[in-house]
Scaffold this active site. Sequence first.
Site, PDB file in Angstrom:
ATOM      1  N   CYS A   1       8.602 -28.657 -84.493  1.00 45.00           N
ATOM      2  CA  CYS A   1       9.371 -28.842 -85.720  1.00 45.00           C
ATOM      3  C   CYS A   1       8.429 -28.787 -86.934  1.00 45.00           C
ATOM      4  O   CYS A   1       7.258 -29.149 -86.843  1.00 45.00           O
ATOM      5  CB  CYS A   1      10.139 -30.144 -85.797  1.00 45.00           C
ATOM      6  SG  CYS A   1      11.314 -30.366 -84.467  1.00 45.00           S
TER       7      CYS A   1
ATOM      8  N   ARG B   1       5.783 -23.468 -85.094  1.00 41.80           N
ATOM      9  CA  ARG B   1       5.806 -24.788 -84.472  1.00 41.80           C
ATOM     10  C   ARG B   1       7.160 -25.129 -83.866  1.00 41.80           C
ATOM     11  O   ARG B   1       7.330 -26.145 -83.205  1.00 41.80           O
ATOM     12  CB  ARG B   1       5.465 -25.849 -85.507  1.00 41.80           C
ATOM     13  CG  ARG B   1       4.025 -25.773 -85.864  1.00 41.80           C
ATOM     14  CD  ARG B   1       3.742 -26.458 -87.164  1.00 41.80           C
ATOM     15  NE  ARG B   1       2.351 -26.302 -87.473  1.00 41.80           N
ATOM     16  CZ  ARG B   1       1.423 -27.234 -87.265  1.00 41.80           C
ATOM     17  NH1 ARG B   1       1.754 -28.393 -86.777  1.00 41.80           N
ATOM     18  NH2 ARG B   1       0.179 -27.000 -87.552  1.00 41.80           N
TER      19      ARG B   1
ATOM     20  N   TRP C   1      12.393 -27.526 -83.202  1.00 38.76           N
ATOM     21  CA  TRP C   1      12.210 -27.355 -81.767  1.00 38.76           C
ATOM     22  C   TRP C   1      13.050 -28.455 -81.146  1.00 38.76           C
ATOM     23  O   TRP C   1      12.766 -29.644 -81.305  1.00 38.76           O
ATOM     24  CB  TRP C   1      10.736 -27.516 -81.400  1.00 38.76           C
ATOM     25  CG  TRP C   1      10.461 -27.240 -79.953  1.00 38.76           C
ATOM     26  CD1 TRP C   1      10.276 -26.010 -79.382  1.00 38.76           C
ATOM     27  CD2 TRP C   1      10.334 -28.200 -78.903  1.00 38.76           C
ATOM     28  NE1 TRP C   1      10.055 -26.157 -78.030  1.00 38.76           N
ATOM     29  CE2 TRP C   1      10.086 -27.481 -77.706  1.00 38.76           C
ATOM     30  CE3 TRP C   1      10.429 -29.594 -78.829  1.00 38.76           C
ATOM     31  CZ2 TRP C   1       9.917 -28.101 -76.476  1.00 38.76           C
ATOM     32  CZ3 TRP C   1      10.261 -30.215 -77.604  1.00 38.76           C
ATOM     33  CH2 TRP C   1      10.002 -29.471 -76.445  1.00 38.76           C
TER      34      TRP C   1
ATOM     35  N   ASN D   1      10.964 -35.008 -88.012  1.00 39.56           N
ATOM     36  CA  ASN D   1      10.159 -34.582 -86.846  1.00 39.56           C
ATOM     37  C   ASN D   1       9.940 -35.811 -85.990  1.00 39.56           C
ATOM     38  O   ASN D   1       9.711 -36.894 -86.533  1.00 39.56           O
ATOM     39  CB  ASN D   1       8.759 -34.133 -87.275  1.00 39.56           C
ATOM     40  CG  ASN D   1       8.736 -32.721 -87.759  1.00 39.56           C
ATOM     41  OD1 ASN D   1       9.751 -32.042 -87.779  1.00 39.56           O
ATOM     42  ND2 ASN D   1       7.559 -32.295 -88.179  1.00 39.56           N
ATOM     43  N   GLY D   2       9.918 -35.628 -84.680  1.00 40.34           N
ATOM     44  CA  GLY D   2       9.639 -36.755 -83.795  1.00 40.34           C
ATOM     45  C   GLY D   2      10.874 -37.131 -83.003  1.00 40.34           C
ATOM     46  O   GLY D   2      11.801 -36.334 -82.863  1.00 40.34           O
TER      47      GLY D   2
ATOM     48  N   GLU E   1      -6.003 -21.435 -66.567  1.00 38.72           N
ATOM     49  CA  GLU E   1      -5.683 -21.031 -67.937  1.00 38.72           C
ATOM     50  C   GLU E   1      -5.041 -19.639 -67.950  1.00 38.72           C
ATOM     51  O   GLU E   1      -4.081 -19.397 -68.683  1.00 38.72           O
ATOM     52  CB  GLU E   1      -6.964 -21.084 -68.786  1.00 38.72           C
ATOM     53  CG  GLU E   1      -6.859 -20.569 -70.203  1.00 38.72           C
ATOM     54  CD  GLU E   1      -5.797 -21.272 -71.046  1.00 38.72           C
ATOM     55  OE1 GLU E   1      -5.240 -22.298 -70.630  1.00 38.72           O
ATOM     56  OE2 GLU E   1      -5.513 -20.749 -72.138  1.00 38.72           O
TER      57      GLU E   1
ATOM     58  N   LYS F   1      -1.363 -18.899 -69.452  1.00 40.10           N
ATOM     59  CA  LYS F   1      -1.116 -17.883 -70.495  1.00 40.10           C
ATOM     60  C   LYS F   1       0.004 -16.963 -70.059  1.00 40.10           C
ATOM     61  O   LYS F   1       0.920 -16.671 -70.809  1.00 40.10           O
ATOM     62  CB  LYS F   1      -2.350 -17.014 -70.742  1.00 40.10           C
ATOM     63  CG  LYS F   1      -3.474 -17.477 -71.592  1.00 40.10           C
ATOM     64  CD  LYS F   1      -3.204 -17.843 -72.998  1.00 40.10           C
ATOM     65  CE  LYS F   1      -2.536 -19.163 -73.137  1.00 40.10           C
ATOM     66  NZ  LYS F   1      -3.286 -20.312 -73.425  1.00 40.10           N
TER      67      LYS F   1
ATOM     68  N   GLU G   1       3.523 -18.665 -69.967  1.00 37.26           N
ATOM     69  CA  GLU G   1       4.034 -18.999 -71.305  1.00 37.26           C
ATOM     70  C   GLU G   1       4.712 -17.820 -71.980  1.00 37.26           C
ATOM     71  O   GLU G   1       5.744 -17.975 -72.620  1.00 37.26           O
ATOM     72  CB  GLU G   1       2.864 -19.414 -72.209  1.00 37.26           C
ATOM     73  CG  GLU G   1       2.412 -20.814 -72.048  1.00 37.26           C
ATOM     74  CD  GLU G   1       1.287 -21.110 -73.025  1.00 37.26           C
ATOM     75  OE1 GLU G   1       1.500 -21.926 -73.917  1.00 37.26           O
ATOM     76  OE2 GLU G   1       0.196 -20.505 -72.902  1.00 37.26           O
TER      77      GLU G   1
ATOM     78  N   HIS H   1      -5.306 -23.667 -47.436  1.00 36.28           N
ATOM     79  CA  HIS H   1      -4.751 -25.002 -47.188  1.00 36.28           C
ATOM     80  C   HIS H   1      -3.262 -25.066 -47.532  1.00 36.28           C
ATOM     81  O   HIS H   1      -2.720 -26.140 -47.743  1.00 36.28           O
ATOM     82  CB  HIS H   1      -5.546 -26.046 -47.972  1.00 36.28           C
ATOM     83  CG  HIS H   1      -6.983 -26.090 -47.563  1.00 36.28           C
ATOM     84  ND1 HIS H   1      -7.382 -26.586 -46.347  1.00 36.28           N
ATOM     85  CD2 HIS H   1      -8.105 -25.631 -48.171  1.00 36.28           C
ATOM     86  CE1 HIS H   1      -8.698 -26.467 -46.228  1.00 36.28           C
ATOM     87  NE2 HIS H   1      -9.163 -25.874 -47.331  1.00 36.28           N
TER      88      HIS H   1
ATOM     89  N   LYS I   1       4.315 -24.643 -81.099  1.00 36.90           N
ATOM     90  CA  LYS I   1       2.916 -25.012 -81.312  1.00 36.90           C
ATOM     91  C   LYS I   1       2.896 -26.477 -81.737  1.00 36.90           C
ATOM     92  O   LYS I   1       3.802 -26.923 -82.432  1.00 36.90           O
ATOM     93  CB  LYS I   1       2.373 -24.134 -82.442  1.00 36.90           C
ATOM     94  CG  LYS I   1       0.878 -24.093 -82.527  1.00 36.90           C
ATOM     95  CD  LYS I   1       0.326 -22.996 -81.666  1.00 36.90           C
ATOM     96  CE  LYS I   1      -1.177 -22.935 -81.737  1.00 36.90           C
ATOM     97  NZ  LYS I   1      -1.706 -22.249 -80.559  1.00 36.90           N
TER      98      LYS I   1
END
Length: 601
Positions: free
Chosen positions: A2, A27, A75, A99-100, A477, A481, A484, A500, A596
């Site tokens: 947000c 964001r 968001w 926000n939050g 990573e 990537k 996402e 295993h 973000k």
Amino acid sequence: MCGIVGYVGEGEKKEILLSGLRELEYRGYDSAGIALMDQAGIHHFKAAGKLSYLEAKTAEFTSASFGIGIGHTRWATHGKPNEINAHPHLGKYSFVVHNGIIENYQELKGRLQKKGVSFLSQTDTEVIVHLFEYYNEIHTDPFCAFEKTIGDLQGAYAILLITKASPNHIFFAKEGSPLILGTDAQNHVYIGSSDAALIGKAHTVTYLEDGQYGRVYKGALEIFVQGKQILPPMVPLQRNTLYAQKEGYRFFMEKEIYEQSSVLSNAMLGRLREKDIFFEEITPSFLSHISHITFCACGTSYHAALSAAYLFERLAQVSTSVEIASEFRYKKPYIQEGTLFIVISQSGETADTLEALKRAKRSTAKTLAICNVDNSSIVRTADTTLLTRAGIEKGVASTKAFATQMLVLWMLALEMGKETMTSTEYAENIRALRKIPTATQVSTETHERIQRLSKRYLHGHGFFFIGRDIFYPLALEGALKLKEISYLHAEGYPSGEMKHGPIALVDSELFTICLMPKTTLYEKNRSNVEELSARDATICAITPEPFSLADDLIYTKHTEHPMCEFFEMMVVLQLLSLEIAIRLGNDVDMPRNLAKSVTVE
Ligand code: F6R
């Protein structure tokens, strides 16, 4: 997660709010909205989806007289990403953006509903505006009603509220989510949840602390803590926005991959000397008497932490542990005496990492932030910070921030290891550091090869990314990537772990991306990959060596140092995800469901 903006002045309010939201859109981009108040009254606009829908909706609207305005890009946390749930939320005569998360919103909503208030949206935010109007009817002093309102809220928030009851003011409050107030030479006031929204507009700013609230009006910021007014420290705001443009690349992520070479040089400036490392931010006593290092982070930054743990144990011979921040904060952790607690965060605002840091600060541990955003909450909380100097990272999938985190952590491991390493080993590392800007330069040939190869990896039932040692976190990573931005299923594993269990999934439709550096456990890795090949996995090997069992090969350079291989392979993995996602037609910079800067837990 947000974005919030606010403005007081006689500029074109709609444009100022939208341009601030444009800077924050990465964001959160489920919906957006603005509300403005001037002589002509209150106007508000909301649209589901990306900001461009709101821009289209407001194309005919102008607002160039003195007034105030607030805006939000969302968001979704509570309620679907549709127009009704978009901010600003409306009461009878007031609007709020937030926000939050308001944790006790159900209880507050129940209380208000009993008093006959009806709710339109499914959000937690809407409760704020109704609660405010409820208190305003009782108190008739709007600011006092705002104070009462925030007094009832539990959770994390950055709030802006405008109301016809106080037509020239924006009320604000901050608890756990960032909020920045700024002014320019003409006494206009700008508000943002990140300074990115204020760059090029405000000249001086103040970064609010938790528990601060107040009101702004033309040329004035009134900030309070527990009922007492305080004088805010104003600092100059950097004014250069150039580095946040796409400059001809298809996506910010692509530009940021290409930028890595130069931001890595930046991250070394003044720190990599001819024969050693120097961090002016760190005094010798800060690193003395450290018997254990705990790294703590989320997501990509957590992967940097995992790789760093290998480096610190090997180079500095200090014991380490690595914690996912969302787990650490609730596990009643035991933090032993002599611990250096290192948090790693691109944004400096990740709620879980920030809370973990606060928890560590309550112990005897020394705290250090490795962070990309100066003045962020994490930077302001840690005892000391090493900034990673990657510049604004706009692609939601982190690339250059990870690269610079790794570099700074490696340099710090060297600084801590200078007494334990042999002089030859130390000198080799210093030499290798100098080669990293070259190792991360994107070669046209490699990029074109990856672009061509990517068409073979658009289907199948999943990806394994495998590696050993520091290349295992790099495999994690690489998998993160890819998932996402491509929405394909991908997992990272240590190469030796396949037998295993995970090897049961292997067949020709399982794509295995194998990190096979020549400097690190090459033969061991090779045997693991042979086992997979024997079970008909489709193998894409990233390696400097020819490898006949690979279906596809992406060659990296022969080099003497594992970290040179690490950084070069990192670039290959980033480009591979990018090209697969582009072929799938995805919005690489704003992938679905993500945002973000995760400022909620
Ligand atoms: C992945 C990504 C996220 C972040 C994570 C932590 O590409 O960007 O996994 O790494 O949300 O964020 P920071 O580093 O800002 O604390």
